[in-house]
Design a protein around this motif. Structure first.
Motif, PDB file in Angstrom:
ATOM      1  N   ALA A 280       1.310  -1.402  -0.385  1.00  0.00           N
ATOM      2  CA  ALA A 280       0.035   0.171   0.218  1.00  0.00           C
ATOM      3  C   ALA A 280       1.138   1.047  -0.166  1.00  0.00           C
ATOM      4  CB  ALA A 280      -0.553   0.036   1.163  1.00  0.00           C
TER       5      ALA A 280
ATOM      6  N   ASP B 106       5.067   5.156   7.210  1.00  0.00           N
ATOM      7  CA  ASP B 106       5.858   6.704   6.903  1.00  0.00           C
ATOM      8  C   ASP B 106       5.407   7.859   7.676  1.00  0.00           C
ATOM      9  OD1 ASP B 106       8.102   4.580   8.097  1.00  0.00           O
ATOM     10  OD2 ASP B 106       8.344   4.401   6.239  1.00  0.00           O
TER      11      ASP B 106
ATOM     12  N   TYR C 257      11.214  -6.722  13.225  1.00  0.00           N
ATOM     13  CA  TYR C 257      12.224  -5.699  11.829  1.00  0.00           C
ATOM     14  C   TYR C 257      13.139  -6.550  13.202  1.00  0.00           C
ATOM     15  CZ  TYR C 257       8.986  -2.443  10.336  1.00  0.00           C
ATOM     16  OH  TYR C 257       8.094  -2.075   9.899  1.00  0.00           O
TER      17      TYR C 257
ATOM     18  N   HIS D 267      13.336  -2.005  14.544  1.00  0.00           N
ATOM     19  CA  HIS D 267      12.870  -0.633  13.416  1.00  0.00           C
ATOM     20  C   HIS D 267      13.203   0.444  13.694  1.00  0.00           C
ATOM     21  CE1 HIS D 267       9.964   2.586  12.125  1.00  0.00           C
ATOM     22  NE2 HIS D 267      10.242   2.354  11.406  1.00  0.00           N
TER      23      HIS D 267
ATOM     24  N   ASP E  22      11.581  -2.418  20.739  1.00  0.00           N
ATOM     25  CA  ASP E  22      10.829  -2.621  19.577  1.00  0.00           C
ATOM     26  C   ASP E  22      10.081  -3.752  19.348  1.00  0.00           C
ATOM     27  OD1 ASP E  22       9.825  -1.761  17.152  1.00  0.00           O
ATOM     28  OD2 ASP E  22      11.948  -3.063  16.143  1.00  0.00           O
TER      29      ASP E  22
ATOM     30  N   LYS F 111       1.273  -5.495  19.071  1.00  0.00           N
ATOM     31  CA  LYS F 111       0.760  -5.552  18.292  1.00  0.00           C
ATOM     32  C   LYS F 111       0.019  -6.995  18.022  1.00  0.00           C
ATOM     33  CE  LYS F 111       3.359  -4.128  15.031  1.00  0.00           C
ATOM     34  NZ  LYS F 111       4.731  -3.900  14.039  1.00  0.00           N
TER      35      LYS F 111
HETATM   36  P1  FAD Z   1       4.818   0.112  13.597  1.00  0.00           P
HETATM   37  O1  FAD Z   1       4.474  -1.467  14.644  1.00  0.00           O
HETATM   38  O2  FAD Z   1       3.715   1.218  14.750  1.00  0.00           O
HETATM   39  O3  FAD Z   1       5.926   0.547  14.738  1.00  0.00           O
HETATM   40  C1  FAD Z   1       6.237   2.062  14.367  1.00  0.00           C
HETATM   41  C2  FAD Z   1       7.070   2.160  15.502  1.00  0.00           C
HETATM   42  O4  FAD Z   1       6.693   3.210  16.578  1.00  0.00           O
HETATM   43  C3  FAD Z   1       8.716   1.355  16.098  1.00  0.00           C
HETATM   44  O5  FAD Z   1       9.725   1.577  16.038  1.00  0.00           O
HETATM   45  C4  FAD Z   1       7.707   0.729  17.374  1.00  0.00           C
HETATM   46  O6  FAD Z   1       8.769   0.125  17.995  1.00  0.00           O
HETATM   47  C5  FAD Z   1       7.010   2.481  17.639  1.00  0.00           C
HETATM   48  N1  FAD Z   1       6.672   1.658  18.726  1.00  0.00           N
HETATM   49  C6  FAD Z   1       4.959   1.951  18.291  1.00  0.00           C
HETATM   50  N2  FAD Z   1       3.844   1.477  19.392  1.00  0.00           N
HETATM   51  C7  FAD Z   1       4.516   1.831  20.144  1.00  0.00           C
HETATM   52  C8  FAD Z   1       3.919   2.536  21.375  1.00  0.00           C
HETATM   53  N3  FAD Z   1       2.683   2.426  21.467  1.00  0.00           N
HETATM   54  N4  FAD Z   1       4.370   3.862  22.116  1.00  0.00           N
HETATM   55  C9  FAD Z   1       5.789   4.407  21.446  1.00  0.00           C
HETATM   56  N5  FAD Z   1       6.439   3.520  20.361  1.00  0.00           N
HETATM   57  C10 FAD Z   1       5.564   2.347  19.470  1.00  0.00           C
HETATM   58  N6  FAD Z   1       5.776   0.775   3.916  1.00  0.00           N
HETATM   59  C11 FAD Z   1       4.538   1.199   3.454  1.00  0.00           C
HETATM   60  O7  FAD Z   1       3.838   1.787   3.138  1.00  0.00           O
HETATM   61  N7  FAD Z   1       3.687   0.018   2.134  1.00  0.00           N
HETATM   62  C12 FAD Z   1       3.482  -1.245   2.413  1.00  0.00           C
HETATM   63  O8  FAD Z   1       2.705  -2.064   1.994  1.00  0.00           O
HETATM   64  C13 FAD Z   1       4.856  -1.657   3.554  1.00  0.00           C
HETATM   65  N8  FAD Z   1       4.799  -3.249   3.622  1.00  0.00           N
HETATM   66  C14 FAD Z   1       5.836  -3.760   4.357  1.00  0.00           C
HETATM   67  C15 FAD Z   1       5.528  -4.904   4.993  1.00  0.00           C
HETATM   68  C16 FAD Z   1       6.705  -5.291   5.444  1.00  0.00           C
HETATM   69  C17 FAD Z   1       6.314  -6.249   6.022  1.00  0.00           C
HETATM   70  C18 FAD Z   1       8.318  -4.299   6.389  1.00  0.00           C
HETATM   71  C19 FAD Z   1       8.125  -5.355   7.709  1.00  0.00           C
HETATM   72  C20 FAD Z   1       7.414  -3.219   6.500  1.00  0.00           C
HETATM   73  C21 FAD Z   1       6.358  -2.818   5.573  1.00  0.00           C
HETATM   74  N9  FAD Z   1       6.373  -1.035   5.129  1.00  0.00           N
HETATM   75  C22 FAD Z   1       5.355  -0.661   4.390  1.00  0.00           C
HETATM   76  C23 FAD Z   1       7.037  -0.639   6.050  1.00  0.00           C
HETATM   77  C24 FAD Z   1       6.362   0.345   7.442  1.00  0.00           C
HETATM   78  O9  FAD Z   1       5.130   1.039   6.711  1.00  0.00           O
HETATM   79  C25 FAD Z   1       7.548   0.944   7.760  1.00  0.00           C
HETATM   80  O10 FAD Z   1       8.930   0.222   8.959  1.00  0.00           O
HETATM   81  C26 FAD Z   1       7.044   1.908   9.261  1.00  0.00           C
HETATM   82  O11 FAD Z   1       7.346   2.921   9.238  1.00  0.00           O
HETATM   83  C27 FAD Z   1       6.359   1.392  10.198  1.00  0.00           C
HETATM   84  O12 FAD Z   1       5.500   0.816  10.124  1.00  0.00           O
HETATM   85  P2  FAD Z   1       4.922  -0.338  11.021  1.00  0.00           P
HETATM   86  O13 FAD Z   1       3.454  -1.254  11.301  1.00  0.00           O
HETATM   87  O14 FAD Z   1       6.309  -1.754  11.354  1.00  0.00           O
HETATM   88  O15 FAD Z   1       5.136   0.518  12.841  1.00  0.00           O
END
Ligand code: FAD
Length: 315
Positions: free
Chosen positions: A50, A126, A178, A182, A191, A198
């Protein structure tokens, strides 16, 4: 079928694939050709990424700057619909928190349900590279865990507005993990604690960011298990295929290359395709030997290489 059902029913490790929608305005034919090339491998599921809107800047002849905001690669749901209904392969639609309202997420889930798609990967994405005001009459998810919560609410029939006699929703939810942490997390332990949020919010499985050193994945899985994360953790593999990736992959994905791989590429750059393929093949072999539930391949323009690799291991 749901991804978690595929995993629970599998007698052998599963090989899944992730594709990227074409750039705005281009034909979907390239994607169809990728899926056709994967068909002989009988993919259990295919993910479709996405993309949120971003700002693009263009300098005009008079020196002024033009700014346009758009999604470079729209079409995730449409492509999922083609794969699910034309090719009869289960698809996983990626959904993002940032750049989307909860209302838009709810609409996307309704569309996916109409298309018979029951799998999503819940991601934060992001933040936009431009200033975007949140409309006051719209609600938002910040972290991916909140997006998982929204999806699980809908699975229980709880929409943003109360709806009577709503259809049944039963989404299987994957999330990202990760092995090299991350980039925003202070350390891997923190992390992993956030990954647990989640899973506690209702994620059924984890797919990892790509890595080139299997030990990092095994260490990550150990930490997750110590933290009490019990769901399957599927390793993500991207085959190295250009010397430029020695720079772009660490820059964009915040991961390290092992010394041995860097040494091989820098001493014989013309042989990069063979080196990348051999490295990925060894990684898959090492992962399968340790009993991983499956391997998830990130595909760009390297379908033929990935088909060759998977054929070696598929039973
Ligand atoms: P989160 O799980 O929300 O984490 C983000 C950061 O916040 C981490 O550092 C985590 O430790 C921290 N965090 C989480 N919850 C909290 C909290 N409650 N309080 C404080 N800190 C917190 N990107 C796209 O745009 N499109 C895609 O289709 C896409 N596909 C992907 C598929 C895979 C398998 C992977 C590994 C990554 C993908 N990404 C994609 C990249 C992803 O969107 C980025 O890495 C983004 O920066 C983090 O997403 P996340 O869902 O891991 O975030």
């Amino acid at each position: 079928m749901k991804v978690i059902e595929h995993l629970n029913n599998a007698k052998n490790p599963l090989f899944s694939y992730e594709i990227v929608p074409p750039p705005r305005g281009r034909s979907v034919q390239d994607i169809i050709e990728i899926v056709e090339a994967l068909m002989p491998l009988n993919p259990p599921w295919i993910d479709v990424t996405a993309h949120a809107s971003a700002a693009y800047y263009n300098e005009r002849a008079d020196g002024s700057i033009e700014r346009k905001i758009y999604k470079k690669r729209p079409g995730t749901i449409g492509i999922c619909g083609i794969i699910q209904n034309r090719f009869k392969i289960d698809t996983v639609a990626h959904l993002l928190s940032l750049g989307y309202t909860k209302e838009e997420t709810e609409d996307a889930l309704l569309e996916l349900n109409f298309l018979g798609i029951h799998n999503v990967l819940a991601l934060r994405g992001d933040g936009p590279n431009y200033k975007k005001e949140h409309a006051k009459d719209r609600s938002h998810n910040s972290y991916a865990s909140e997006l998982v919560e929204q999806i699980q609410q809908i699975n229980q029939g709880k929409f943003l507005e109360e709806i009577e006699d709503c259809a049944k929703f039963d989404f299987c939810v994957g999330v990202a993990g990760y092995p090299e942490k991350h980039f925003e997390a202070a350390n891997l332990k923190l992390d992993v604690a956030n990954l647990k949020r989640k899973v506690e919010a209702g994620a059924d499985y984890v797919v990892t960011q790509m890595f080139y050193d299997n030990e990092k994945y095994f260490h990550f899985v150990d930490l997750c298990r110590q933290e009490g994360i019990k769901v399957p953790i599927i390793p993500g593999i991207k085959v190295l295929r250009s010397t430029n990736q020695l720079v772009s992959v660490p820059k964009n994905f915040y991961i390290d290359f092992p010394d041995d791989l860097v040494e091989q590429v820098t001493s014989d750059p013309k042989n990069i395709i063979a080196i990348g393929k051999q490295w990925a093949t060894r990684q898959v072999e090492g992962l399968l030997n340790k009993g991983v539930p499956g391997v998830h391949f990130y595909i760009m323009n390297d379908t033929a290489t990935i088909v060759d690799i998977v054929k070696k291991f598929q039973k």
